[in-house]
Design a protein around this motif. Structure first.
Motif, PDB file in Angstrom:
ATOM      1  N   ILE A 132       0.843  -1.207   0.000  1.00 21.02           N
ATOM      2  CA  ILE A 132       0.000   0.000   0.000  1.00 21.02           C
ATOM      3  C   ILE A 132       0.872   1.248   0.000  1.00 21.02           C
ATOM      4  CG2 ILE A 132      -1.602   1.362   1.399  1.00 21.02           C
ATOM      5  CD1 ILE A 132      -2.956  -1.242   2.191  1.00 21.02           C
ATOM      6  N   LYS A 133       1.902   1.235   0.840  1.00 24.68           N
ATOM      7  CA  LYS A 133       2.813   2.387   0.865  1.00 24.68           C
ATOM      8  C   LYS A 133       3.480   2.594  -0.497  1.00 24.68           C
ATOM      9  CE  LYS A 133       5.581   2.725   4.406  1.00 24.68           C
ATOM     10  NZ  LYS A 133       6.554   2.316   5.451  1.00 24.68           N
ATOM     11  N   PHE A 186       1.885   6.244  -7.140  1.00 20.46           N
ATOM     12  CA  PHE A 186       0.827   7.070  -7.728  1.00 20.46           C
ATOM     13  C   PHE A 186       1.156   8.560  -7.584  1.00 20.46           C
ATOM     14  CE2 PHE A 186      -3.028   9.594  -7.049  1.00 20.46           C
ATOM     15  CZ  PHE A 186      -3.667   9.409  -8.264  1.00 20.46           C
ATOM     16  N   VAL A 187       1.537   8.956  -6.376  1.00 20.45           N
ATOM     17  CA  VAL A 187       1.855  10.366  -6.134  1.00 20.45           C
ATOM     18  C   VAL A 187       3.080  10.787  -6.941  1.00 20.45           C
ATOM     19  CG1 VAL A 187       2.581  12.029  -4.388  1.00 20.45           C
ATOM     20  CG2 VAL A 187       0.780  10.377  -3.854  1.00 20.45           C
ATOM     21  N   THR A 188       4.085   9.915  -7.005  1.00 19.10           N
ATOM     22  CA  THR A 188       5.300  10.241  -7.752  1.00 19.10           C
ATOM     23  C   THR A 188       5.005  10.433  -9.237  1.00 19.10           C
ATOM     24  OG1 THR A 188       6.664   8.999  -6.177  1.00 19.10           O
ATOM     25  CG2 THR A 188       7.618   9.453  -8.342  1.00 19.10           C
ATOM     26  N   VAL A 189       4.207   9.541  -9.800  1.00 16.15           N
ATOM     27  CA  VAL A 189       3.851   9.645 -11.214  1.00 16.15           C
ATOM     28  C   VAL A 189       3.079  10.941 -11.478  1.00 16.15           C
ATOM     29  CG1 VAL A 189       2.434   8.643 -13.053  1.00 16.15           C
ATOM     30  CG2 VAL A 189       3.869   7.163 -11.645  1.00 16.15           C
ATOM     31  N   GLU A 190       2.118  11.238 -10.608  1.00 11.76           N
ATOM     32  CA  GLU A 190       1.319  12.451 -10.796  1.00 11.76           C
ATOM     33  C   GLU A 190       2.161  13.707 -10.627  1.00 11.76           C
ATOM     34  OE1 GLU A 190      -2.289  12.668 -11.588  1.00 11.76           O
ATOM     35  OE2 GLU A 190      -1.381  10.833 -12.344  1.00 11.76           O
ATOM     36  N   MET A 191       3.026  13.709  -9.629  1.00 11.79           N
ATOM     37  CA  MET A 191       3.888  14.880  -9.420  1.00 11.79           C
ATOM     38  C   MET A 191       4.830  15.084 -10.600  1.00 11.79           C
ATOM     39  SD  MET A 191       4.859  14.596  -5.378  1.00 11.79           S
ATOM     40  CE  MET A 191       6.050  15.933  -5.495  1.00 11.79           C
ATOM     41  N   SER A 192       5.365  14.004 -11.122  1.00  3.48           N
ATOM     42  CA  SER A 192       6.270  14.103 -12.270  1.00  3.48           C
ATOM     43  C   SER A 192       5.548  14.687 -13.473  1.00  3.48           C
ATOM     44  CB  SER A 192       6.831  12.720 -12.616  1.00  3.48           C
ATOM     45  OG  SER A 192       7.635  12.770 -13.758  1.00  3.48           O
ATOM     46  N   PHE A 193       4.346  14.187 -13.729  1.00  5.40           N
ATOM     47  CA  PHE A 193       3.579  14.714 -14.860  1.00  5.40           C
ATOM     48  C   PHE A 193       3.262  16.190 -14.680  1.00  5.40           C
ATOM     49  CE2 PHE A 193      -0.702  15.958 -16.218  1.00  5.40           C
ATOM     50  CZ  PHE A 193      -0.494  15.983 -17.587  1.00  5.40           C
TER      51      PHE A 193
END
Length: 300
Positions: A181-182, A188-195
């Protein structure tokens, strides 16, 4: 038949493990579906943005030069953002959705482990019931009772072993679940922040490119387009002819004025000469009259 305290503890333990596995199966499945829907909507947004980019490009081809340049650059930046969005979709699928999907197989294995443990406990319970019936039916037959007790002991040992294995595997399952889960949420957060970080940079460039359009320059081009070259040539000819006419008129008026002045001067000169001639005639007449008067006096 009453269960032993140890058996009741194991039953409670099994029920708790069963509830935990069911809970994970339910909510991981829900999250997988919702994350998948999120990715699908992101992909649809990418597709709609691609259509928008094409439309902006088509419209830009019909516009004035500087606006065309700004819109083309804007469309290029928007297209680049969609490349980033495509990478976002692919990374979410591999780093978020696939791990969540894999939990279906993990839960299935844990259910099999739980089923094996439950079967061992059921055999233990069955052997215990068999021993009780044997004691009731043949209380004096030690051989049958001993055999039943041996069967019960083996069933108990098997149930204890499978229970211990289940505890170990479910403990590892819980630990891995927390780690997953972590990791999944972190990915998910890393992918979104990168985009969004990359998109913000390109959106800034897109804003600057469209704001750099020179309005006055394009307005001049537009105004020029309202008057074709041959119209301008005709307009210049008309203006030139009008100026020539005005020059000729001015020259004529100037010449006419000069001639009129010359005529006026001539007329004035003639009048003055005529007046001088009249004065001389008057003087001659006066002299003649005086001479006549003198002759008359002499005669007397």
């Amino acid at each position: 038949m009453s269960r032993t305290p140890d058996a009741r503890v194991r039953d409670n333990q099994t029920r708790k493990i069963q509830e935990n596995i069911t809970n994970v199966e339910k909510h991981f499945g829900e999250m997988c579906q919702l994350f998948s829907a999120y990715v699908r909507k992101t992909a649809r947004l990418r597709d709609k943005s691609d259509v928008l980019v094409r439309e902006i490009g088509l419209y830009a081809d019909t516009e004035t030069p500087d606006l065309k340049r700004g819109m083309k650059q804007f469309a290029d930046h928007m297209a680049k953002i969609q490349d980033y969005r495509q990478a976002e979709v692919e990374r979410l699928e591999s780093k978020v959705i696939e791990p969540l999907k894999s939990y279906g197989a993990v839960v299935k294995r844990k259910r099999e482990d739980l089923k094996a443990t439950q079967s061992a406990r059921d055999r233990e319970a069955k052997q215990m019931a068999q021993l009780e019936r044997t004691r009731q039916r043949n209380p004096s037959d030690r051989q049958i009772i001993s055999q039943a007790e041996s069967e019960l002991q083996r069933a108990t040992m098997d149930a204890t072993r499978t229970t211990r294995q289940l505890e170990e595997t479910i403990d590892e399952f819980e630990r891995q679940k927390i780690r997953d889960i972590k990791k999944i949420f972190g990915e998910f957060v890393t992918v979104e922040m990168s985009f969004h970080a990359k998109a913000l940079e390109v959106y800034t460039l897109a804003f600057q490119s469209i704001q750099s359009v020179d309005e006055e320059q394009d307005l001049e081009v537009f105004r020029s387009s309202l008057h074709p070259p041959d119209y301008q040539s005709r307009l210049d000819i008309v203006r030139a002819n009008s100026k020539t006419s005005l020059d000729r008129t001015g020259s004529f008026l100037s010449t006419s004025g000069t001639l009129q002045q010359q005529r006026d001067c001539s007329r004035q000169t003639r009048r003055e000469e005529e007046e001088d001639d009249d004065d001389e005639e008057d003087e001659d007449d006066s002299e003649e009259e005086e001479e006549e008067d003198e002759d008359t006096d002499d005669d007397h």
